[in-house]
Design a protein around this motif. Sequence first.
Motif, PDB file in Angstrom:
ATOM      1  N   UNK A   1     -19.725 -48.596  19.369  1.00 42.46           N
ATOM      2  CA  UNK A   1     -18.291 -48.599  19.612  1.00 42.46           C
ATOM      3  C   UNK A   1     -17.702 -47.244  19.260  1.00 42.46           C
ATOM      4  N   UNK A   2     -16.903 -46.711  20.155  1.00 46.57           N
ATOM      5  CA  UNK A   2     -16.293 -45.414  19.895  1.00 46.57           C
ATOM      6  C   UNK A   2     -14.775 -45.487  20.029  1.00 46.57           C
ATOM      7  N   UNK A   3     -14.226 -46.677  19.864  1.00 47.41           N
ATOM      8  CA  UNK A   3     -12.786 -46.824  20.021  1.00 47.41           C
ATOM      9  C   UNK A   3     -12.142 -47.245  18.714  1.00 47.41           C
ATOM     10  N   UNK A   4     -10.836 -47.204  18.723  1.00 44.88           N
ATOM     11  CA  UNK A   4     -10.062 -47.666  17.572  1.00 44.88           C
ATOM     12  C   UNK A   4      -9.660 -49.127  17.723  1.00 44.88           C
ATOM     13  N   UNK A   5     -10.116 -49.770  18.773  1.00 42.52           N
ATOM     14  CA  UNK A   5      -9.753 -51.161  19.010  1.00 42.52           C
ATOM     15  C   UNK A   5     -10.671 -52.088  18.236  1.00 42.52           C
ATOM     16  N   UNK A   6     -10.109 -53.157  17.741  1.00 42.98           N
ATOM     17  CA  UNK A   6     -10.893 -54.190  17.063  1.00 42.98           C
ATOM     18  C   UNK A   6     -11.316 -55.235  18.081  1.00 42.98           C
ATOM     19  N   UNK A   7     -12.355 -56.014  17.749  1.00 42.92           N
ATOM     20  CA  UNK A   7     -12.742 -57.131  18.608  1.00 42.92           C
ATOM     21  C   UNK A   7     -11.531 -58.035  18.824  1.00 42.92           C
ATOM     22  N   UNK A   8     -11.341 -58.447  20.075  1.00 44.45           N
ATOM     23  CA  UNK A   8     -10.241 -59.348  20.404  1.00 44.45           C
ATOM     24  C   UNK A   8      -8.971 -58.640  20.841  1.00 44.45           C
ATOM     25  N   UNK A   9      -8.934 -57.308  20.754  1.00 48.27           N
ATOM     26  CA  UNK A   9      -7.759 -56.575  21.241  1.00 48.27           C
ATOM     27  C   UNK A   9      -7.598 -56.875  22.730  1.00 48.27           C
ATOM     28  N   UNK A  10      -6.350 -57.020  23.170  1.00 54.45           N
ATOM     29  CA  UNK A  10      -6.074 -57.416  24.548  1.00 54.45           C
ATOM     30  C   UNK A  10      -5.820 -56.211  25.441  1.00 54.45           C
ATOM     31  N   UNK A  11      -6.454 -56.213  26.608  1.00 55.15           N
ATOM     32  CA  UNK A  11      -6.101 -55.275  27.663  1.00 55.15           C
ATOM     33  C   UNK A  11      -5.173 -56.035  28.593  1.00 55.15           C
ATOM     34  N   UNK A  12      -3.928 -55.587  28.687  1.00 52.22           N
ATOM     35  CA  UNK A  12      -2.942 -56.218  29.561  1.00 52.22           C
ATOM     36  C   UNK A  12      -2.852 -55.429  30.854  1.00 52.22           C
ATOM     37  N   UNK A  13      -2.857 -56.157  31.962  1.00 49.90           N
ATOM     38  CA  UNK A  13      -2.697 -55.548  33.281  1.00 49.90           C
ATOM     39  C   UNK A  13      -2.058 -56.583  34.170  1.00 49.90           C
ATOM     40  N   UNK A  14      -1.774 -56.263  35.425  1.00 47.73           N
ATOM     41  CA  UNK A  14      -0.963 -57.140  36.268  1.00 47.73           C
ATOM     42  C   UNK A  14      -1.553 -58.532  36.486  1.00 47.73           C
ATOM     43  N   UNK A  15      -2.871 -58.669  36.403  1.00 44.64           N
ATOM     44  CA  UNK A  15      -3.494 -59.980  36.629  1.00 44.64           C
ATOM     45  C   UNK A  15      -3.598 -60.810  35.341  1.00 44.64           C
ATOM     46  N   UNK A  16      -3.197 -60.241  34.217  1.00 45.02           N
ATOM     47  CA  UNK A  16      -3.231 -61.005  32.975  1.00 45.02           C
ATOM     48  C   UNK A  16      -3.618 -60.163  31.778  1.00 45.02           C
ATOM     49  N   UNK A  17      -4.090 -60.859  30.749  1.00 43.63           N
ATOM     50  CA  UNK A  17      -4.526 -60.186  29.522  1.00 43.63           C
ATOM     51  C   UNK A  17      -5.932 -60.653  29.208  1.00 43.63           C
ATOM     52  N   UNK A  18      -6.810 -59.712  28.890  1.00 43.27           N
ATOM     53  CA  UNK A  18      -8.215 -60.025  28.634  1.00 43.27           C
ATOM     54  C   UNK A  18      -8.584 -59.516  27.237  1.00 43.27           C
ATOM     55  N   UNK A  19      -9.079 -60.411  26.374  1.00 38.95           N
ATOM     56  CA  UNK A  19      -9.551 -59.947  25.069  1.00 38.95           C
ATOM     57  C   UNK A  19     -10.908 -59.259  25.227  1.00 38.95           C
ATOM     58  N   UNK A  20     -11.046 -58.094  24.602  1.00 40.93           N
ATOM     59  CA  UNK A  20     -12.285 -57.326  24.706  1.00 40.93           C
ATOM     60  C   UNK A  20     -12.894 -57.112  23.332  1.00 40.93           C
ATOM     61  N   UNK A  21     -14.200 -56.941  23.320  1.00 36.68           N
ATOM     62  CA  UNK A  21     -14.874 -56.531  22.097  1.00 36.68           C
ATOM     63  C   UNK A  21     -14.698 -55.019  21.961  1.00 36.68           C
ATOM     64  N   UNK A  22     -14.849 -54.506  20.753  1.00 36.58           N
ATOM     65  CA  UNK A  22     -14.580 -53.082  20.540  1.00 36.58           C
ATOM     66  C   UNK A  22     -15.546 -52.164  21.284  1.00 36.58           C
ATOM     67  N   UNK A  23     -16.696 -52.701  21.736  1.00 33.24           N
ATOM     68  CA  UNK A  23     -17.636 -51.867  22.493  1.00 33.24           C
ATOM     69  C   UNK A  23     -17.466 -52.003  24.012  1.00 33.24           C
ATOM     70  N   UNK A  24     -16.419 -52.701  24.462  1.00 32.93           N
ATOM     71  CA  UNK A  24     -16.212 -52.950  25.891  1.00 32.93           C
ATOM     72  C   UNK A  24     -15.129 -52.060  26.518  1.00 32.93           C
ATOM     73  N   UNK A  25     -14.569 -51.140  25.756  1.00 35.30           N
ATOM     74  CA  UNK A  25     -13.528 -50.251  26.272  1.00 35.30           C
ATOM     75  C   UNK A  25     -14.165 -49.007  26.888  1.00 35.30           C
ATOM     76  N   UNK A  26     -13.710 -48.652  28.086  1.00 32.73           N
ATOM     77  CA  UNK A  26     -14.230 -47.490  28.805  1.00 32.73           C
ATOM     78  C   UNK A  26     -13.082 -46.604  29.263  1.00 32.73           C
ATOM     79  N   UNK A  27     -13.405 -45.343  29.561  1.00 36.36           N
ATOM     80  CA  UNK A  27     -12.408 -44.480  30.195  1.00 36.36           C
ATOM     81  C   UNK A  27     -12.721 -44.407  31.692  1.00 36.36           C
TER      82      UNK A  27
END
Length: 134
Positions: free
Chosen positions: A74-100
């Motif tokens: 994991x290389x992010x500052x997000x914790x497990x369960x942090x939500x990515x919000x976008x027009x289709x909804x909100x998805x909880x992600x693990x801290x290793x699932x964030x990409x650029x």
Amino acid sequence: MKLEAENSPVIVGASQAQLIKTLKKLKSYGPSSFACITDDDGNYVQVAGGRFTCFIERYDAKSKKLFRGYHSSSSTNFEDGALLSFSAGRVPLKKDEWFNIDDVIEVFSMFNQRQALPGSIYWREINVLNQSGS
């Protein structure tokens, strides 16, 4: 190959330039917050989010399984369960699932060229719906 993005025309046989332009326009809060590229067999790669906050999924049509991309560390500052919000909804992600978006462009480009996806991205199966057996 068919490239689709929210609020954008479908592009069949997208060039590398079209692919990059489409993906770089994605923003979690914008008019286009997700995209998908699908092959003739029904396999696809999809992304939601934009810039520095994306997640990537791939679908294997043969096994009918959906997988979410993750990093080996994991290389992010997000914790497990942090939500990515976008027009289709909100998805909880693990801290290793964030990409650029550069990671996303690499995955979409390799998929579009029918090449193996990057070895630096790993895939875990996810259950979207609790389906009853037939």
